[in-house]
Write a protein that holds these residues in place. Sequence first.
Motif, PDB file in Angstrom:
ATOM      1  N   ALA A   1      -2.178  14.136   6.370  1.00 39.73           N
ATOM      2  CA  ALA A   1      -1.135  15.166   6.268  1.00 39.73           C
ATOM      3  C   ALA A   1      -1.486  16.390   7.107  1.00 39.73           C
ATOM      4  N   ALA A   2      -2.761  16.784   7.118  1.00 38.72           N
ATOM      5  CA  ALA A   2      -3.182  17.952   7.895  1.00 38.72           C
ATOM      6  C   ALA A   2      -2.997  17.715   9.389  1.00 38.72           C
TER       7      ALA A   2
ATOM      8  N   ILE B   1       0.857  -1.190   0.000  1.00 40.06           N
ATOM      9  CA  ILE B   1       0.000   0.000   0.000  1.00 40.06           C
ATOM     10  C   ILE B   1       0.892   1.238   0.000  1.00 40.06           C
ATOM     11  N   GLY B   2       1.241   1.696  -1.176  1.00 41.65           N
ATOM     12  CA  GLY B   2       2.140   2.838  -1.304  1.00 41.65           C
ATOM     13  C   GLY B   2       1.417   4.166  -1.327  1.00 41.65           C
ATOM     14  N   GLU B   3       0.102   4.144  -1.602  1.00 42.73           N
ATOM     15  CA  GLU B   3      -0.647   5.394  -1.646  1.00 42.73           C
ATOM     16  C   GLU B   3      -2.069   5.165  -1.170  1.00 42.73           C
ATOM     17  N   LEU B   4      -2.754   6.274  -0.871  1.00 47.42           N
ATOM     18  CA  LEU B   4      -4.118   6.242  -0.352  1.00 47.42           C
ATOM     19  C   LEU B   4      -4.996   7.159  -1.196  1.00 47.42           C
ATOM     20  N   PRO B   5      -6.331   7.035  -1.084  1.00 44.78           N
ATOM     21  CA  PRO B   5      -7.209   8.014  -1.741  1.00 44.78           C
ATOM     22  C   PRO B   5      -6.821   9.434  -1.327  1.00 44.78           C
ATOM     23  N   HIS B   6      -6.925  10.392  -2.254  1.00 47.62           N
ATOM     24  CA  HIS B   6      -6.417  11.750  -2.022  1.00 47.62           C
ATOM     25  C   HIS B   6      -7.028  12.401  -0.792  1.00 47.62           C
ATOM     26  N   ASP B   7      -8.336  12.234  -0.602  1.00 46.90           N
ATOM     27  CA  ASP B   7      -8.980  12.892   0.535  1.00 46.90           C
ATOM     28  C   ASP B   7      -8.463  12.344   1.860  1.00 46.90           C
ATOM     29  N   LEU B   8      -8.198  11.046   1.898  1.00 45.37           N
ATOM     30  CA  LEU B   8      -7.688  10.420   3.111  1.00 45.37           C
ATOM     31  C   LEU B   8      -6.253  10.863   3.385  1.00 45.37           C
ATOM     32  N   ALA B   9      -5.438  10.912   2.335  1.00 44.35           N
ATOM     33  CA  ALA B   9      -4.049  11.370   2.487  1.00 44.35           C
ATOM     34  C   ALA B   9      -4.005  12.817   2.974  1.00 44.35           C
ATOM     35  N   ASP B  10      -4.937  13.648   2.499  1.00 46.89           N
ATOM     36  CA  ASP B  10      -4.971  15.049   2.928  1.00 46.89           C
ATOM     37  C   ASP B  10      -5.327  15.167   4.411  1.00 46.89           C
ATOM     38  N   GLU B  11      -6.258  14.328   4.893  1.00 45.47           N
ATOM     39  CA  GLU B  11      -6.632  14.349   6.314  1.00 45.47           C
ATOM     40  C   GLU B  11      -5.433  13.976   7.187  1.00 45.47           C
TER      41      GLU B  11
ATOM     42  N   ARG C   1      -2.916  -5.501  24.941  1.00 45.29           N
ATOM     43  CA  ARG C   1      -1.801  -5.453  25.887  1.00 45.29           C
ATOM     44  C   ARG C   1      -1.421  -4.020  26.271  1.00 45.29           C
ATOM     45  N   GLY C   2      -2.208  -3.049  25.812  1.00 47.53           N
ATOM     46  CA  GLY C   2      -1.990  -1.661  26.201  1.00 47.53           C
ATOM     47  C   GLY C   2      -0.788  -1.015  25.566  1.00 47.53           C
ATOM     48  N   ALA C   3      -0.297  -1.564  24.448  1.00 44.39           N
ATOM     49  CA  ALA C   3       0.919  -1.044  23.811  1.00 44.39           C
ATOM     50  C   ALA C   3       0.624  -0.279  22.528  1.00 44.39           C
ATOM     51  N   GLY C   4      -0.649  -0.045  22.246  1.00 39.78           N
ATOM     52  CA  GLY C   4      -1.014   0.677  21.041  1.00 39.78           C
ATOM     53  C   GLY C   4      -2.503   0.942  20.997  1.00 39.78           C
ATOM     54  N   LYS C   5      -2.911   1.667  19.966  1.00 41.58           N
ATOM     55  CA  LYS C   5      -4.315   2.045  19.799  1.00 41.58           C
ATOM     56  C   LYS C   5      -4.691   1.890  18.336  1.00 41.58           C
ATOM     57  N   ILE C   6      -5.917   1.415  18.082  1.00 45.36           N
ATOM     58  CA  ILE C   6      -6.416   1.241  16.719  1.00 45.36           C
ATOM     59  C   ILE C   6      -7.377   2.375  16.373  1.00 45.36           C
ATOM     60  N   ILE C   7      -7.228   2.907  15.156  1.00 45.98           N
ATOM     61  CA  ILE C   7      -8.179   3.882  14.607  1.00 45.98           C
ATOM     62  C   ILE C   7      -8.719   3.305  13.301  1.00 45.98           C
ATOM     63  N   ASP C   8     -10.018   3.418  13.083  1.00 47.02           N
ATOM     64  CA  ASP C   8     -10.620   2.962  11.833  1.00 47.02           C
ATOM     65  C   ASP C   8     -10.293   3.976  10.736  1.00 47.02           C
ATOM     66  N   ILE C   9      -9.402   3.603   9.843  1.00 47.96           N
ATOM     67  CA  ILE C   9      -8.921   4.521   8.812  1.00 47.96           C
ATOM     68  C   ILE C   9     -10.026   4.928   7.848  1.00 47.96           C
ATOM     69  N   PHE C  10     -11.084   4.106   7.745  1.00 44.93           N
ATOM     70  CA  PHE C  10     -12.128   4.370   6.758  1.00 44.93           C
ATOM     71  C   PHE C  10     -13.187   5.349   7.258  1.00 44.93           C
ATOM     72  N   THR C  11     -13.191   5.629   8.553  1.00 46.95           N
ATOM     73  CA  THR C  11     -14.141   6.600   9.098  1.00 46.95           C
ATOM     74  C   THR C  11     -13.442   7.773   9.782  1.00 46.95           C
ATOM     75  N   MET C  12     -12.124   7.727   9.867  1.00 53.08           N
ATOM     76  CA  MET C  12     -11.411   8.777  10.598  1.00 53.08           C
ATOM     77  C   MET C  12     -11.340  10.063   9.767  1.00 53.08           C
ATOM     78  N   ASN C  13     -11.116  11.153  10.475  1.00 55.77           N
ATOM     79  CA  ASN C  13     -10.844  12.433   9.832  1.00 55.77           C
ATOM     80  C   ASN C  13      -9.628  13.062  10.496  1.00 55.77           C
ATOM     81  N   GLU C  14      -9.325  14.270  10.122  1.00 54.70           N
ATOM     82  CA  GLU C  14      -8.134  14.945  10.659  1.00 54.70           C
ATOM     83  C   GLU C  14      -8.156  14.999  12.181  1.00 54.70           C
ATOM     84  N   ASP C  15      -9.298  15.312  12.762  1.00 54.62           N
ATOM     85  CA  ASP C  15      -9.386  15.477  14.214  1.00 54.62           C
ATOM     86  C   ASP C  15      -9.200  14.156  14.951  1.00 54.62           C
TER      87      ASP C  15
END
Length: 491
Positions: A287-288, A275-285, A371-385
Amino acid sequence: MKVIVEGLHSRGHQVSVVRSSDSWYIKETSPFYTSITLDIESGFGENFITTFVAQLLETQREGKSAWTRFKLEMEQAQKASELHENTCKMLEMLFENKEVIQSLHKAKYDLVLTDPAIPGGVILGHYLRLPLVFNVRWTSQGEGHLSIAPSPLSYVPMTGTELSDKMSFLQRLLNVIIFGFTEYQISQYVLPNYVCLIEKYLGPDTDYLSLFQAADLWLMRVDFVFEFPRPTMPNVVYMGGFQCKPAKPLPQHLEEFVQSSGEHGVIIMSLGTLIGELPHDLADEIAAAFAKLPQKVIWRYKGDRPATLGNNTLLVDWMPQSDLLGHPKIKLFVAHGGTNGVQEAIYHGVPILGLPLIFDQRDNLFRIEVRGAGKIIDIFTMNEDTFFQGIQEVLNEPSYKKNMQRLSRLHRDQPMKPLDTALFWIEFVMRHKGAAHLRTESYRLPWYSYHSVDVMLLLVGVVLIILGTFAALIRCLCSIVHADGTFRRKG
């Protein structure tokens, strides 16, 4: 596989690598092995993979629902079926090429080392009648343990369920349903492809699943710092993190960029080779969100430059991931959750912010999150915030780093390095022409014998006969007493 091949070469072994003509990640020339290039296309080329991954990403962006999940599973199953069809064609062409087969026989190899996710090497190993060693996390039937070790569904979670080894009743119900669905997929999309091939070249009495269970050694690419505790077998050797090494100095331009971060440190982000690239809108979120951080960011990204990219973010086509993770200024690893990246993060003790995309990535990251060593974010629903808040949480909550460093200490605290362990056992199989004494023969048993159904039926039958005999005897005695009593009254 390359890591093990190089390790074997360093110990004086001669290695031949069988590859197809369209292989894009196994190079034809190498100082570590001699390649045997088949004039056959496997269908497992770069275009196949990148197109497939893009389709899966598009499907997941349609929304998070049961239908989307079902559609995703069916797409993966159909693509897997195409891949197995191509594998069968490739094997048939290989077996019919008498010149190549004769040369493989004449070489008198000591063993076949293969990754059983695609069963070409498994079937070839049996055809050549050579000891078989797996470098394994997955087989064509799913997670490797399921093919060889007892796997009680009450506490062994199926891949894709995001369950731990502590399940409620409803979670256990879900686990059983997923198991049944997985077995259905295997029976419909995997097994039918190989029936005729195996019967023709390995014999009519050969069972596809038994080819895997008959392997001499399973080198498992996990350990129990990462995996949930579960039953295992004597011929399973754990080598989780075998590819991990102490960090080497960074290239000068990267070292200068890292040092320019000052006290804030550096975040690195990579979504893996596929996965070398992402949809433009997702990449912009993304990067911001990075642009608002005081930390410097190194982001492996091959797509168009995001419009919101900040001055603190360096885009690279490739980066020495392990060496960066081992640098003292690295504070966070934003990762997709591939096994290699997760193991490297554990080795170097760097907490993870996970953005799982496809395949087993969510399950891998779930094990880190539990194990408390990380956190998961759903990349398909996330935004910049939400992405920014996730970064802030893992950076500023000390427990994430503390827990990952604890996992790192546990992982490193073992008598031999994982790679040395793997090489020892490969050479063990060479020396002893196999490892039959470690391999269970349970795979030769029919299912009813394996689960002792026949024994249970016999025991139940014996008990019923005894109870029936006892009941008949009591009834007979009662009849005699009744008859005798009647006679006395008449007298």
